[in-house]
Write a protein that holds these residues in place. Structure first.
Motif, PDB file in Angstrom:
ATOM      1  N   GLY A 242       0.798  -1.216   0.000  1.00 24.48           N
ATOM      2  CA  GLY A 242       0.000   0.000   0.000  1.00 24.48           C
ATOM      3  C   GLY A 242       0.831   1.266   0.000  1.00 24.48           C
ATOM      4  O   GLY A 242       0.405   2.307   0.503  1.00 24.48           O
ATOM      5  N   LYS A 243       2.026   1.202  -0.589  1.00 27.32           N
ATOM      6  CA  LYS A 243       2.918   2.355  -0.671  1.00 27.32           C
ATOM      7  C   LYS A 243       2.955   2.895  -2.101  1.00 27.32           C
ATOM      8  O   LYS A 243       2.408   2.295  -3.028  1.00 27.32           O
ATOM      9  CB  LYS A 243       4.335   1.955  -0.219  1.00 27.32           C
ATOM     10  N   ILE A 244       3.612   4.034  -2.305  1.00 32.02           N
ATOM     11  CA  ILE A 244       3.637   4.737  -3.588  1.00 32.02           C
ATOM     12  C   ILE A 244       4.829   4.277  -4.423  1.00 32.02           C
ATOM     13  O   ILE A 244       5.951   4.201  -3.918  1.00 32.02           O
ATOM     14  CB  ILE A 244       3.756   6.255  -3.367  1.00 32.02           C
ATOM     15  N   SER A 245       4.599   4.019  -5.708  1.00 34.17           N
ATOM     16  CA  SER A 245       5.696   3.842  -6.659  1.00 34.17           C
ATOM     17  C   SER A 245       5.611   4.974  -7.681  1.00 34.17           C
ATOM     18  O   SER A 245       4.533   5.287  -8.177  1.00 34.17           O
ATOM     19  CB  SER A 245       5.625   2.478  -7.357  1.00 34.17           C
ATOM     20  N   SER A 246       6.764   5.576  -7.985  1.00 31.39           N
ATOM     21  CA  SER A 246       6.765   6.738  -8.877  1.00 31.39           C
ATOM     22  C   SER A 246       8.032   6.736  -9.720  1.00 31.39           C
ATOM     23  O   SER A 246       9.068   6.196  -9.306  1.00 31.39           O
ATOM     24  CB  SER A 246       6.669   8.023  -8.060  1.00 31.39           C
TER      25      SER A 246
ATOM     26  N   ILE B  89      -2.855   7.473  -4.262  1.00 30.87           N
ATOM     27  CA  ILE B  89      -1.984   7.544  -3.088  1.00 30.87           C
ATOM     28  C   ILE B  89      -2.573   8.402  -1.981  1.00 30.87           C
ATOM     29  O   ILE B  89      -1.908   8.685  -0.997  1.00 30.87           O
ATOM     30  CB  ILE B  89      -0.591   8.105  -3.466  1.00 30.87           C
ATOM     31  N   ASN B  90      -3.828   8.796  -2.099  1.00 28.99           N
ATOM     32  CA  ASN B  90      -4.407   9.699  -1.110  1.00 28.99           C
ATOM     33  C   ASN B  90      -4.484   9.079   0.277  1.00 28.99           C
ATOM     34  O   ASN B  90      -4.566   9.773   1.279  1.00 28.99           O
ATOM     35  CB  ASN B  90      -5.798  10.173  -1.550  1.00 28.99           C
ATOM     36  N   ASN B  91      -4.458   7.736   0.362  1.00 26.64           N
ATOM     37  CA  ASN B  91      -4.455   7.105   1.676  1.00 26.64           C
ATOM     38  C   ASN B  91      -3.182   7.409   2.446  1.00 26.64           C
ATOM     39  O   ASN B  91      -3.145   7.307   3.675  1.00 26.64           O
ATOM     40  CB  ASN B  91      -4.610   5.579   1.548  1.00 26.64           C
TER      41      ASN B  91
ATOM     42  N   ASN C 210       3.049  -0.413 -14.279  1.00 27.16           N
ATOM     43  CA  ASN C 210       2.045  -0.043 -13.266  1.00 27.16           C
ATOM     44  C   ASN C 210       2.592   0.821 -12.138  1.00 27.16           C
ATOM     45  O   ASN C 210       2.226   0.641 -10.966  1.00 27.16           O
ATOM     46  CB  ASN C 210       1.384  -1.306 -12.692  1.00 27.16           C
ATOM     47  N   PHE C 211       3.453   1.781 -12.476  1.00 32.97           N
ATOM     48  CA  PHE C 211       3.847   2.773 -11.471  1.00 32.97           C
ATOM     49  C   PHE C 211       2.627   3.614 -11.112  1.00 32.97           C
ATOM     50  O   PHE C 211       1.844   4.007 -11.980  1.00 32.97           O
ATOM     51  CB  PHE C 211       4.965   3.668 -12.010  1.00 32.97           C
ATOM     52  N   ASP C 212       2.452   3.899  -9.826  1.00 31.15           N
ATOM     53  CA  ASP C 212       1.303   4.692  -9.379  1.00 31.15           C
ATOM     54  C   ASP C 212       1.342   6.105  -9.929  1.00 31.15           C
ATOM     55  O   ASP C 212       0.307   6.683 -10.267  1.00 31.15           O
ATOM     56  CB  ASP C 212       1.275   4.787  -7.841  1.00 31.15           C
TER      57      ASP C 212
ATOM     58  N   ASN D  91      -1.630   8.331 -11.748  1.00 34.65           N
ATOM     59  CA  ASN D  91      -1.401   9.689 -11.270  1.00 34.65           C
ATOM     60  C   ASN D  91      -0.324  10.367 -12.117  1.00 34.65           C
ATOM     61  O   ASN D  91       0.649   9.729 -12.524  1.00 34.65           O
ATOM     62  CB  ASN D  91      -0.943   9.676  -9.818  1.00 34.65           C
ATOM     63  N   VAL D  92      -0.487  11.662 -12.350  1.00 36.63           N
ATOM     64  CA  VAL D  92       0.450  12.435 -13.161  1.00 36.63           C
ATOM     65  C   VAL D  92       0.866  13.683 -12.400  1.00 36.63           C
ATOM     66  O   VAL D  92       0.049  14.332 -11.747  1.00 36.63           O
ATOM     67  CB  VAL D  92      -0.195  12.824 -14.511  1.00 36.63           C
ATOM     68  N   VAL D  93       2.160  14.014 -12.501  1.00 38.52           N
ATOM     69  CA  VAL D  93       2.679  15.266 -11.951  1.00 38.52           C
ATOM     70  C   VAL D  93       3.456  15.978 -13.045  1.00 38.52           C
ATOM     71  O   VAL D  93       4.270  15.354 -13.737  1.00 38.52           O
ATOM     72  CB  VAL D  93       3.612  15.029 -10.742  1.00 38.52           C
ATOM     73  N   VAL D  94       3.218  17.271 -13.226  1.00 45.00           N
ATOM     74  CA  VAL D  94       3.939  18.056 -14.231  1.00 45.00           C
ATOM     75  C   VAL D  94       4.754  19.147 -13.538  1.00 45.00           C
ATOM     76  O   VAL D  94       4.383  19.641 -12.473  1.00 45.00           O
ATOM     77  CB  VAL D  94       2.972  18.670 -15.268  1.00 45.00           C
ATOM     78  N   CYS D  95       5.874  19.518 -14.185  1.00 45.71           N
ATOM     79  CA  CYS D  95       6.812  20.475 -13.588  1.00 45.71           C
ATOM     80  C   CYS D  95       7.272  21.474 -14.654  1.00 45.71           C
ATOM     81  O   CYS D  95       8.414  21.408 -15.135  1.00 45.71           O
ATOM     82  CB  CYS D  95       8.018  19.743 -13.005  1.00 45.71           C
ATOM     83  N   PRO D  96       6.409  22.393 -15.075  1.00 42.39           N
ATOM     84  CA  PRO D  96       6.725  23.264 -16.213  1.00 42.39           C
ATOM     85  C   PRO D  96       7.967  24.137 -16.045  1.00 42.39           C
ATOM     86  O   PRO D  96       8.728  24.322 -17.002  1.00 42.39           O
ATOM     87  CB  PRO D  96       5.464  24.127 -16.353  1.00 42.39           C
ATOM     88  N   ARG D  97       8.190  24.695 -14.855  1.00 45.67           N
ATOM     89  CA  ARG D  97       9.366  25.567 -14.704  1.00 45.67           C
ATOM     90  C   ARG D  97      10.666  24.787 -14.852  1.00 45.67           C
ATOM     91  O   ARG D  97      11.626  25.270 -15.455  1.00 45.67           O
ATOM     92  CB  ARG D  97       9.343  26.282 -13.345  1.00 45.67           C
ATOM     93  N   ALA D  98      10.724  23.584 -14.274  1.00 36.70           N
ATOM     94  CA  ALA D  98      11.933  22.764 -14.391  1.00 36.70           C
ATOM     95  C   ALA D  98      12.170  22.369 -15.839  1.00 36.70           C
ATOM     96  O   ALA D  98      13.314  22.394 -16.326  1.00 36.70           O
ATOM     97  CB  ALA D  98      11.815  21.521 -13.512  1.00 36.70           C
ATOM     98  N   ASN D  99      11.102  22.015 -16.554  1.00 39.99           N
ATOM     99  CA  ASN D  99      11.226  21.683 -17.974  1.00 39.99           C
ATOM    100  C   ASN D  99      11.817  22.854 -18.757  1.00 39.99           C
ATOM    101  O   ASN D  99      12.657  22.674 -19.638  1.00 39.99           O
ATOM    102  CB  ASN D  99       9.871  21.316 -18.563  1.00 39.99           C
TER     103      ASN D  99
END
Length: 384
Positions: free
Chosen positions: A198-202, A334-336, A231-233, A255-263
């Motif tokens: 029940g942990k996060i993979s990213s 991963i909200n849990n 199947n990464f979370d 789940n998706v995370v974006v980082c425009p300034r770093a890009n």
């Protein structure tokens, strides 16, 4: 007990504006009504009450080398083990790392962030250093660890398995750097064990065009495709998707995370955020490497608002952007672990009270508010 009075509250997961009062007692919201008034009354004079920020992707360890290596390539900066960042981490003392991370976390707190998801280098020791640095700071790091045994073309899988289990005893999940550094066997071991516990993979995917081309040439599948298959979370960046990559993510509900300034700083592209939103993807927003950018979500929001409109010739809805920094986490698998609250009765009190400059609260947050315009940051433990 206290009451935030006369504010414009962005309520619920959809951030619906409502002019009401909020009563907070022992870290929880106990009432939201127009006429609610208990305890100390704090009249905020029409200010905006918005959920506090979650920074969806940070590398806080490289706080020790702010702005070093500017203009180098992505690989030269961050690819393990020879990147500028990794050499700096290897040569820094524990005290230097802890002090630099503390400074960055206070920068986050002072700009309205109460949670962040960190890609933690340094194995078990790196996790312990961040835990020590965050002690007595009103912020919650969600720590995703990694180990050097993960890397290489022929890793010792028994060592990898042992490292995964040890990390998951002390961390919220695991996050290797990218598919260019790990085998498919290692990737599957990480995602399967994280899922079991029940942990996060990213993992980072499609941050650069060259990463995508290399993946296609070597394995006939994109990095995003690999992320879906294994199947990464949580997939981070997706700056350079190919063909049906985004549709794959939509169908997988990852789940998706974006980082425009770093890009932009690394000159690797502009993430197609407009298309993501059209497809129903609801990303988080991250500030990424502290060596590249300040971990300030107001700066990330403003940059993203404007770069999307000029690059794709289409305005992005500022409400969608604010949700990327706040309530989109509620839809994540991963909200849990994160337990990020929206502004509703019986939830934890985790919100910012922000000065209002314009009639539209969402464009106000993205385009006008600065750190100095935070009147209060409230969370379930601290009031700042």
């Amino acid at each position: 007990m206290f009451t935030i009075s006369n504010g414009i509250i962005l309520k619920g997961q959809d951030l619906v504006p409502s002019r009401e009062n909020i009563v907070v007692d022992e870290g929880k919201i106990i009432e939201i009504k127009k006429d609610a008034r208990e305890g100390k009354i704090i009249d905020v004079g029409g200010a905006i009450v918005c959920p506090s920020f979650i920074d969806g992707h940070v590398h806080i360890g490289d706080s020790i080398i702010k702005d070093e290596g500017y203009s180098l390539t992505l690989s030269e900066m961050v690819k393990p083990p020879e990147g500028v960042k990794h050499k700096a981490l290897a040569n820094a003392s524990d005290d230097e790392l802890i002090e630099a991370m503390k400074q960055s976390m206070w920068d986050m707190v002072n700009s309205g962030t109460t949670h962040f998801i960190d890609y933690r280098e340094g194995g078990i020791k790196g996790i312990k250093l961040l835990n020590e640095a965050s002690r007595d700071i009103p912020i919650r790091p969600i720590i995703l660890g990694r180990d050097d045994s993960f890397y290489g073309d022929d890793p010792d899988l028994s060592k990898v398995k042992s490292a995964i289990r040890k990390i998951l005893k002390v961390a919220d999940g695991i996050a290797p750097s990218g598919f260019g550094e790990i085998t498919s066997d290692v990737a599957k071991m990480i995602t399967e064990e994280c899922s079991r516990q029940g942990k996060i993979s990213s993992i980072h995917v499609a941050e650069s065009e060259s990463n995508q081309i290399e993946s296609l040439n070597n394995d006939k599948v994109t990095e995003i495709g690999k992320g879906v298959e294994t199947n990464f979370d949580q997939l981070v960046h997706l700056t350079n998707p190919k063909s049906n990559d985004l549709e794959l993510v939509t169908n997988s509900n990852q789940n998706v995370v974006v980082c425009p300034r770093a890009n932009a700083t690394l000159n690797v592209g502009v993430v197609p955020l407009n298309k993501m939103l059209d497809l129903g993807i609801k990303p988080l927003l991250g500030t990424d490497n502290v060596m590249l950018n300040s971990p300030n979500m107001f700066r990330e929001l403003e940059f993203t608002l404007k770069i999307m409109s000029v690059y794709y010739k289409s305005y992005i809805n500022p409400k969608d952007l604010v949700k990327m920094a706040t309530t989109n986490i509620c839809g994540f698998k991963i909200n849990n672990i994160v337990k990020k609250s929206v502004i509703l009765e019986d939830n934890f009190a985790e919100f910012n009270v922000l000065k209002s400059f314009s009639k539209n609260p969402y464009i106000n947050i993205c385009n006008r508010v600065e750190t100095k315009n935070i009147l209060y940051t409230i969370n379930k433990i601290f009031s700042i």
